[in-house]
Design a protein around this motif. Structure first.
Motif, mmCIF file in Angstrom:
data_model
loop_
_atom_site.group_PDB
_atom_site.id
_atom_site.type_symbol
_atom_site.label_atom_id
_atom_site.label_comp_id
_atom_site.label_asym_id
_atom_site.label_seq_id
_atom_site.Cartn_x
_atom_site.Cartn_y
_atom_site.Cartn_z
ATOM 1 N N HIS A 168 94.397 67.890 15.885
ATOM 2 C CA HIS A 168 93.134 67.426 15.308
ATOM 3 C C HIS A 168 93.368 66.222 14.389
ATOM 4 O O HIS A 168 92.631 65.226 14.423
ATOM 5 C CB HIS A 168 92.506 68.594 14.538
ATOM 6 N N HIS B 290 86.156 63.342 9.100
ATOM 7 C CA HIS B 290 87.413 64.090 9.190
ATOM 8 C C HIS B 290 88.195 64.050 7.880
ATOM 9 O O HIS B 290 88.762 65.068 7.477
ATOM 10 C CB HIS B 290 88.259 63.591 10.371
ATOM 11 N N TRP C 172 78.560 69.062 12.899
ATOM 12 C CA TRP C 172 79.103 69.395 11.595
ATOM 13 C C TRP C 172 78.095 70.245 10.831
ATOM 14 O O TRP C 172 76.891 70.045 10.980
ATOM 15 C CB TRP C 172 79.368 68.107 10.790
ATOM 16 N N ASP D 76 83.789 71.197 10.495
ATOM 17 C CA ASP D 76 83.777 70.571 11.823
ATOM 18 C C ASP D 76 83.518 71.659 12.859
ATOM 19 O O ASP D 76 84.263 72.639 12.932
ATOM 20 C CB ASP D 76 85.152 69.912 12.057
ATOM 21 N N HIS E 128 87.104 70.879 19.566
ATOM 22 C CA HIS E 128 88.526 70.611 19.303
ATOM 23 C C HIS E 128 88.971 71.227 17.968
ATOM 24 O O HIS E 128 90.159 71.367 17.727
ATOM 25 C CB HIS E 128 88.843 69.108 19.364
#
Ligand code: MN3
Length: 196
Positions: A27, A74, A122, A156, A160
């Motif tokens: 990630h 992120h 998100w 998140d 993924h």
């Protein structure tokens, strides 16, 4: 590199078992750093190249917005996570009580938003200029900066973020994050430093 990816604020194995070392590694190294490369390629030497990441998010559209927001989101996500538990500071604790009743009620509202976001996106805890708190979700790369809300924490919920560890069970990932990994000290800093 103009748009930098900060070092992770914890060891890659620190979030296990909710988020494995392998998930953190891929990630962070592939997805997060990959968005920086895509952003720099998309911006090239256009006028946006001299702007800050926040300025790009507030002014760009389409791919450039998506890549810039994913870089920002992120970095904010990693800082929203902390192994070992933490508690909200006094001012944030008061705001939580006023807006949600108590911390468990806020946790379940966050989990509901994270589980309920259809597709990639998100979940956020945000504050408005008056200090009132709210839980919201956003699709794809979108984030609360463009609606003049101050983000305090994010989760998140792109696949993924959890698929290697939990496959289709997003709720298992979300529950682990909400119960054990949210960084309430970071949320407190963001709350106390918010735009008013
Ligand atoms: Mn992600």
């Amino acid at each position: 590199m103009k748009f930098e990816v900060p070092e992770l604020p914890f060891d890659k194995d620190a979030l296990a078992p909710t988020i494995s070392k392998r998930t953190v590694d891929i990630h962070y190294e592939k997805h997060h750093k990959g968005y920086v490369k895509k952003l720099e390629k998309a911006i090239g030497d256009s006028a946006l190249a001299s702007k800050s990441l926040e300025e790009v998010i507030l002014s760009a559209e389409d791919d450039v917005f998506n890549f810039a927001a994913q870089v920002w989101n992120h970095t904010f996500y990693w800082r929203s996570l902390a192994p070992g538990g933490s508690t909200p500071g006094a001012a944030l604790a008061d705001a939580i009580e006023e807006s949600f009743g108590d911390l468990p009620a806020l946790r379940s509202e966050l989990a509901e938003a994270a589980n309920g976001e259809f597709g990639s996106g998100w979940a956020w805890l945000v504050a408005d200029a008056t200090g009132k708190l709210a839980v919201r979700s956003s699709s794809d790369a979108d984030n609360p900066l463009r609606s003049k809300q101050t983000p305090l924490l994010t989760i998140d919920v792109w696949e993924h973020a959890y698929y290697l560890d939990h496959q289709n069970e997003r709720d298992a990932y979300v529950q682990g994050v909400v119960d054990e990994l949210l960084n309430w000290e970071f949320a407190t800093q963001n709350y106390e430093g918010r735009q008013r």
